[in-house]
Design an enzyme around this catalytic site. Sequence first.
Site, PDB file in Angstrom:
ATOM      1  N   SER A 170      -3.186  -6.975  -1.276  1.00  0.00           N
ATOM      2  CA  SER A 170      -3.630  -6.263  -0.906  1.00  0.00           C
ATOM      3  C   SER A 170      -4.833  -6.277  -0.327  1.00  0.00           C
ATOM      4  O   SER A 170      -5.405  -6.091   0.317  1.00  0.00           O
ATOM      5  CB  SER A 170      -3.524  -4.617  -1.477  1.00  0.00           C
ATOM      6  OG  SER A 170      -3.825  -4.367  -2.336  1.00  0.00           O
ATOM      7  N   HIS A 198       1.920  -2.455   1.552  1.00  0.00           N
ATOM      8  CA  HIS A 198       1.623  -3.504   2.746  1.00  0.00           C
ATOM      9  C   HIS A 198       2.414  -4.141   3.696  1.00  0.00           C
ATOM     10  O   HIS A 198       1.675  -5.384   4.383  1.00  0.00           O
ATOM     11  CB  HIS A 198      -0.052  -4.320   2.428  1.00  0.00           C
ATOM     12  CG  HIS A 198      -1.019  -3.606   1.880  1.00  0.00           C
ATOM     13  ND1 HIS A 198      -1.373  -2.668   2.155  1.00  0.00           N
ATOM     14  CD2 HIS A 198      -1.165  -3.016   0.689  1.00  0.00           C
ATOM     15  CE1 HIS A 198      -2.646  -1.756   1.605  1.00  0.00           C
ATOM     16  NE2 HIS A 198      -2.485  -1.678   0.024  1.00  0.00           N
ATOM     17  N   LYS A 229       1.296   4.625   4.384  1.00  0.00           N
ATOM     18  CA  LYS A 229       0.261   3.630   4.654  1.00  0.00           C
ATOM     19  C   LYS A 229       0.463   3.787   6.396  1.00  0.00           C
ATOM     20  O   LYS A 229       0.228   4.674   7.043  1.00  0.00           O
ATOM     21  CB  LYS A 229       0.180   2.044   4.260  1.00  0.00           C
ATOM     22  CG  LYS A 229      -0.471   2.478   2.578  1.00  0.00           C
ATOM     23  CD  LYS A 229      -0.491   0.882   2.599  1.00  0.00           C
ATOM     24  CE  LYS A 229      -1.726   0.520   1.045  1.00  0.00           C
ATOM     25  NZ  LYS A 229      -1.519   1.902  -0.153  1.00  0.00           N
TER      26      LYS A 229
END
Length: 382
Positions: A170, A198, A229
């Site tokens: 990240s 991610h 996310k």
Amino acid sequence: GRRRCGTWKSERVIASRQGPHLRLAGGGAEIINFCANNYLGLSSHPEVIRAAVEVLEKFGAGLSSVRFICGTQSIHKDLEEKIARFHQREDAILYASCFDANAGIFEALLTPEDAVLSDELNHASIIDGIRLCKANKYRYKHMDMQDLEAKLKEAQKHRLRLVATDGAFSMDGDIAPLREICQLAQKYDALVFIDECHATGFLGPNGRGTDELLGVMDKVTIINSTLGKALGGAAGGYTTGPKPLIDLLRQRSRPYLFSNSLPPAVVGCASKALDLLMESNAIAQSMAAKTQRFRSKMTAAGFTISGKDHPICPVMLGDARLASVMAEDMLNRGIYVIGFSYPVVPKGKARIRVQISAVHSNEDIDRCVEAFTEVGRKHGAL
């Protein structure tokens, strides 16, 4: 001291929904947001919001209970089944967050006879999860396959070996060399665990993640990832992998056993986000061109962007104060970005991390590059 050297973290308060354009509390003009992990723009997608409202009305605000007592609804089972199908794995288990998924897995899976081999730049939650377990701990240099091999050789004396790595890191936007990791795991009889927070939803041709991107879906044993996310952005995490492992976690994982079940509305959001991704790979692929545009224009302007083809685009500046004053100046120009410095990143590696979303327009991206160029010249960063 922290304020003076630029490492103090203050929180900006947002007065609108999350999206490419925001209003901050206290009024002022609209700003373009480049800070969120809202990679696909699904956190304010009308269908995602509508799904949450429908589920909220039918299944209530929350369950006031943990799963094994009286906290599992049909929607939780459906979402777990959907997650496993999305990742082409046998089963999945939901958590309140991926932080919890990482906190729960190592302790339940590994004994003092086992070994865990962890990339030195793994996410804080993986480090904490490993701290909780009794296994023998090895830390290998970031994405360094020679070092990993040396540590695997050393770990042959243990019963079981687990290699743990972020799929996409990240802070640097770099991607773990999973093909090589899986080859080494095969050679030294180890299991592979990846954290895909991610990556899930937008890496790989169908957004399945790093293992799809690198063609090793059948070689990675365990995936932990987030619903917070790209998949709706609300909350929640999960582990997906072999059924016996998921069964073990349901019996033994403390964050699962001792936390409330995921709120129905959150389950509704994530479930709809997965539907949208599985209906068509257009959403997963909508990211790539935007990322490419930002990276190439910034590089042409003379900035150093670390990482590779990832929507996390760290603009490397080195100095903590420079990163924080440039970020302030960017905000004055209507561009919301955040400076990162020690202890979030190593000393001397300060940066402004820009995160591209599929819902940024080309104009948004170009305005960001223009602002960076002006502010960079002003502060001598270019």
